[in-house]
Design a protein around this motif. Structure first.
Motif, PDB file in Angstrom:
ATOM      1  N   MET A 115      52.265  43.732  51.375  1.00  0.00           N
ATOM      2  CA  MET A 115      52.717  42.368  51.095  1.00  0.00           C
ATOM      3  C   MET A 115      51.624  41.543  50.423  1.00  0.00           C
ATOM      4  O   MET A 115      51.889  40.746  49.522  1.00  0.00           O
ATOM      5  CB  MET A 115      53.162  41.697  52.390  1.00  0.00           C
ATOM      6  CG  MET A 115      54.438  42.267  52.976  1.00  0.00           C
ATOM      7  SD  MET A 115      54.816  41.496  54.560  1.00  0.00           S
ATOM      8  CE  MET A 115      56.323  42.375  54.994  1.00  0.00           C
ATOM      9  N   ALA A 116      50.382  41.714  50.892  1.00  0.00           N
ATOM     10  CA  ALA A 116      49.275  40.931  50.339  1.00  0.00           C
ATOM     11  C   ALA A 116      49.021  41.245  48.879  1.00  0.00           C
ATOM     12  O   ALA A 116      48.561  40.384  48.125  1.00  0.00           O
ATOM     13  CB  ALA A 116      48.012  41.172  51.157  1.00  0.00           C
ATOM     14  N   HIS A 117      49.316  42.477  48.464  1.00  0.00           N
ATOM     15  CA  HIS A 117      49.193  42.820  47.041  1.00  0.00           C
ATOM     16  C   HIS A 117      50.565  43.165  46.462  1.00  0.00           C
ATOM     17  O   HIS A 117      50.719  44.075  45.657  1.00  0.00           O
ATOM     18  CB  HIS A 117      48.214  43.969  46.825  1.00  0.00           C
ATOM     19  CG  HIS A 117      47.807  44.134  45.388  1.00  0.00           C
ATOM     20  ND1 HIS A 117      47.058  43.202  44.710  1.00  0.00           N
ATOM     21  CD2 HIS A 117      48.075  45.101  44.485  1.00  0.00           C
ATOM     22  CE1 HIS A 117      46.870  43.593  43.461  1.00  0.00           C
ATOM     23  NE2 HIS A 117      47.489  44.740  43.297  1.00  0.00           N
ATOM     24  N   ALA A 118      51.561  42.409  46.901  1.00  0.00           N
ATOM     25  CA  ALA A 118      52.903  42.617  46.359  1.00  0.00           C
ATOM     26  C   ALA A 118      52.988  42.175  44.910  1.00  0.00           C
ATOM     27  O   ALA A 118      53.928  42.529  44.200  1.00  0.00           O
ATOM     28  CB  ALA A 118      53.930  41.865  47.201  1.00  0.00           C
ATOM     29  N   ASP A 119      52.027  41.370  44.493  1.00  0.00           N
ATOM     30  CA  ASP A 119      51.924  40.985  43.085  1.00  0.00           C
ATOM     31  C   ASP A 119      50.465  40.670  42.801  1.00  0.00           C
ATOM     32  O   ASP A 119      49.584  41.260  43.402  1.00  0.00           O
ATOM     33  CB  ASP A 119      52.863  39.822  42.761  1.00  0.00           C
ATOM     34  CG  ASP A 119      52.416  38.519  43.399  1.00  0.00           C
ATOM     35  OD1 ASP A 119      51.638  38.588  44.378  1.00  0.00           O
ATOM     36  OD2 ASP A 119      52.822  37.457  42.927  1.00  0.00           O
ATOM     37  N   GLU A 120      50.205  39.729  41.912  1.00  0.00           N
ATOM     38  CA  GLU A 120      48.841  39.434  41.484  1.00  0.00           C
ATOM     39  C   GLU A 120      48.350  38.101  42.036  1.00  0.00           C
ATOM     40  O   GLU A 120      47.700  37.326  41.347  1.00  0.00           O
ATOM     41  CB  GLU A 120      48.791  39.431  39.949  1.00  0.00           C
ATOM     42  CG  GLU A 120      49.197  40.745  39.312  1.00  0.00           C
ATOM     43  CD  GLU A 120      48.304  41.903  39.724  1.00  0.00           C
ATOM     44  OE1 GLU A 120      47.093  41.709  39.926  1.00  0.00           O
ATOM     45  OE2 GLU A 120      48.834  43.021  39.869  1.00  0.00           O
ATOM     46  N   TRP A 302      45.927  30.683  39.437  1.00  0.00           N
ATOM     47  CA  TRP A 302      47.293  30.981  38.998  1.00  0.00           C
ATOM     48  C   TRP A 302      47.728  32.314  39.596  1.00  0.00           C
ATOM     49  O   TRP A 302      46.949  33.267  39.635  1.00  0.00           O
ATOM     50  CB  TRP A 302      47.366  31.057  37.472  1.00  0.00           C
ATOM     51  CG  TRP A 302      46.663  29.937  36.774  1.00  0.00           C
ATOM     52  CD1 TRP A 302      45.455  29.992  36.137  1.00  0.00           C
ATOM     53  CD2 TRP A 302      47.116  28.576  36.638  1.00  0.00           C
ATOM     54  NE1 TRP A 302      45.126  28.766  35.616  1.00  0.00           N
ATOM     55  CE2 TRP A 302      46.122  27.879  35.904  1.00  0.00           C
ATOM     56  CE3 TRP A 302      48.255  27.885  37.063  1.00  0.00           C
ATOM     57  CZ2 TRP A 302      46.235  26.527  35.596  1.00  0.00           C
ATOM     58  CZ3 TRP A 302      48.367  26.543  36.753  1.00  0.00           C
ATOM     59  CH2 TRP A 302      47.382  25.875  36.026  1.00  0.00           C
ATOM     60  N   THR A 303      48.973  32.411  40.046  1.00  0.00           N
ATOM     61  CA  THR A 303      49.453  33.627  40.705  1.00  0.00           C
ATOM     62  C   THR A 303      49.979  34.629  39.673  1.00  0.00           C
ATOM     63  O   THR A 303      51.146  35.022  39.676  1.00  0.00           O
ATOM     64  CB  THR A 303      50.543  33.294  41.740  1.00  0.00           C
ATOM     65  OG1 THR A 303      51.581  32.545  41.093  1.00  0.00           O
ATOM     66  CG2 THR A 303      49.979  32.475  42.866  1.00  0.00           C
ATOM     67  N   VAL A 304      49.045  35.043  38.801  1.00  0.00           N
ATOM     68  CA  VAL A 304      49.368  35.988  37.728  1.00  0.00           C
ATOM     69  C   VAL A 304      48.223  36.988  37.618  1.00  0.00           C
ATOM     70  O   VAL A 304      47.176  36.832  38.246  1.00  0.00           O
ATOM     71  CB  VAL A 304      49.562  35.255  36.382  1.00  0.00           C
ATOM     72  CG1 VAL A 304      50.729  34.281  36.457  1.00  0.00           C
ATOM     73  CG2 VAL A 304      48.284  34.529  35.943  1.00  0.00           C
ATOM     74  N   GLY A 305      48.430  38.009  36.794  1.00  0.00           N
ATOM     75  CA  GLY A 305      47.400  39.014  36.587  1.00  0.00           C
ATOM     76  C   GLY A 305      46.094  38.410  36.093  1.00  0.00           C
ATOM     77  O   GLY A 305      46.086  37.433  35.340  1.00  0.00           O
TER      78      GLY A 305
END
Length: 482
Positions: A115-120, A302-305
């Motif tokens: 969950m903690a690395h479910a995205d970037e 920012w919640t992006v790569g």
């Protein structure tokens, strides 16, 4: 050869083997100087006070990672983690973030890591090419809940985790090793990070710390085939779920009176000989206790790569100096180093697609968590109109500056004016850190939509007053949905 001769020869061979020198198997049991210094430091971490500035950094990273776990519970990797828990895990003492489930420490660490690395969204440590928080904090929380540790103990365990796993990869060669190897520095660092944190939670002496590192080394794995993963599920496992699980497993094995090799980092057949024969093992203890790696770890604004952070910062900075609307923009040119640009060039996932996120930034004037995960919006006519204006240039001159990821953004407006910004220190990096208020604002955006605003505020308050938390299990109501 008759049967008697054959049996005699076999017996002689067996006797010869049993009397032969044991090669290196029973040799080199004493710990070398790096291992001794490392494990002495690790065993004292539970009672060692942290400098105030380091404790503040640790609280930022704890909150940021809890936010990543909670928000990640609603993304495809988080849903996959929940399917695993429902199918395979019995209720236990450890919390599964963003759900009503509990599980054993091993299963909870796995699920919360994914969950903690479910995205970037989570943090990253550039010198070791790793994401420490998404393995350290799920591991420390899961075992901490099982053992009922207090908040100060938890804070120190987390900080120790960042110090150890990152140094292992830096000793291997850091970013250079990462770029040259098919092994995943993210899983290697994460496994040692999580193991050190879990061992601190368990309160081991120096001798047991050595065995924990031994079992961490035996589990350190993962390779960069994860780059083919299009749904981020395998990536969440390799970067976070697996390392967090490995760390808790290492600690629980030793807590169950398993022993191991006293120094897996030196002697025959050691970890570094297997993975990085040119390793500089002195880096394992370089400025240990002086340089805290948690203070050198990025938090994403920012919640992006990561490669998209600089361009979004640049557009935000340009707009703060010269206000404009999206329909005034004729062309946006983004310069990135070729290897950096390749990671985010026209990807199918919104939060790692540079062209899409720049289009979002032009229209929304910000980049929220929701916007970064709204995949249907990638086909929205207004987004596609802005996306057509964006050119990504793979700039060889910027490759010379790596591992520092420099971004240059040039905006041409319809009236012919040209605006530009060069970002050399992304917001949230150690050279340009976020304030407590910025970290909290990001956390609210991640947490409140899942558990509610009241719980989000209570969790934020608890993290920044973590020293007054007498039992880490009291955080559960603020981490789980109703």
């Amino acid at each position: 050869m008759n049967r008697r001769d054959f049996l005699g020869l076999t017996a002689a061979a067996a006797t010869s083997l049993s009397l032969a020198p044991a090669r290196s198997f029973a040799q080199g049991s004493a710990a070398g100087p790096e291992m001794k210094a490392l494990c002495d430091y690790m065993s004292a971490a539970r009672t060692r006070a942290l400098p105030a500035e380091v404790a503040e950094h640790a609280k930022h990273h704890i909150l940021d990672t809890l936010g990543s776990m909670i928000s990640g519970s609603e993304l495809p990797p988080g849903l996959a983690a929940q399917r695993y828990i429902r199918a395979n895990a019995a209720p236990g003492k450890a919390t599964i973030a963003g759900t009503t489930f509990t599980a054993s420490p091993v299963e909870a660490a796995l699920a919360n890591g994914v969950m903690a690395h479910a995205d970037e969204t989570d943090d990253s440590h550039s010198p070791s090419r790793s994401h420490p928080g998404c393995s350290v904090i799920p591991a420390a929380l899961a075992l901490g809940e099982d053992l009922g540790i207090d908040g100060t103990h938890f804070l120190r365990a987390v900080t120790l985790g960042y110090d150890i796993g990152t140094r292992v990869v830096m000793a291997m060669g850091g970013a250079d090793f990462s770029y040259e190897s098919v092994l995943s520095t993210h899983s290697i660092a994460g496994t040692f990070c999580a193991s050190a944190a879990a061992a601190c939670v368990a309160g081991f002496d120096a001798g047991r710390m050595r065995w924990v590192l031994d079992y961490a080394a035996q589990q350190s794995s993962g390779f960069i085939v994860w780059r083919r993963d299009i749904d981020h599920i395998e990536k969440g496992f390799v970067f976070a779920g697996m390392p967090a699980r490995n760390g808790v497993t290492s600690a629980l094995l030793v807590r169950s009176d398993w022993n191991g090799v006293d120094d897996v980092f030196s002697g025959a057949d050691n970890f570094f000989l297997a993975y990085a024969p040119k390793a500089a093992t002195g880096r394992l203890v370089e400025r240990l206790g002086e340089r805290y790696e948690i203070a050198g770890t990025d938090i994403k604004k920012w919640t992006v790569g990561s490669p998209i952070q600089g361009p979004l910062d640049a557009i935000y900075a340009i707009r703060s100096k010269h206000s404009f609307e999206a329909d005034q923009v004729r062309r946006v040119t983004v310069h990135l180093a070729p290897s950096v640009a390749a990671v985010v060039d026209n990807r199918d996932i919104p939060d790692i697609c540079l062209q899409h996120m720049v289009a979002v930034m032009l229209l929304d004037k910000t980049a929220s968590f929701h916007a970064a995960h709204d995949k249907p919006r990638m086909q929205d006519a207004a987004i596609l109109k802005e996306r057509a204006k964006i050119d990504l240039v793979r700039d060889e001159d910027l490759a010379k500056l790596l591992p520092v990821r420099v971004a240059i953004v040039e905006i041409e407006l319809a009236d012919g004016s040209r605006l530009s910004e060069r970002v050399t220190a992304v917001r949230g990096t150690p050279r340009n850190p976020m304030s407590r208020e910025e970290v909290i604002d990001k956390a609210r955006d991640l947490i409140a939509p899942v558990v509610g605003r009241d719980k989000a505020e209570q969790l934020i308050k608890s993290v920044y007053e973590i020293e007054s938390v007498t039992d880490i299990r009291t955080l559960r109501p603020f981490i789980q949905r109703a």
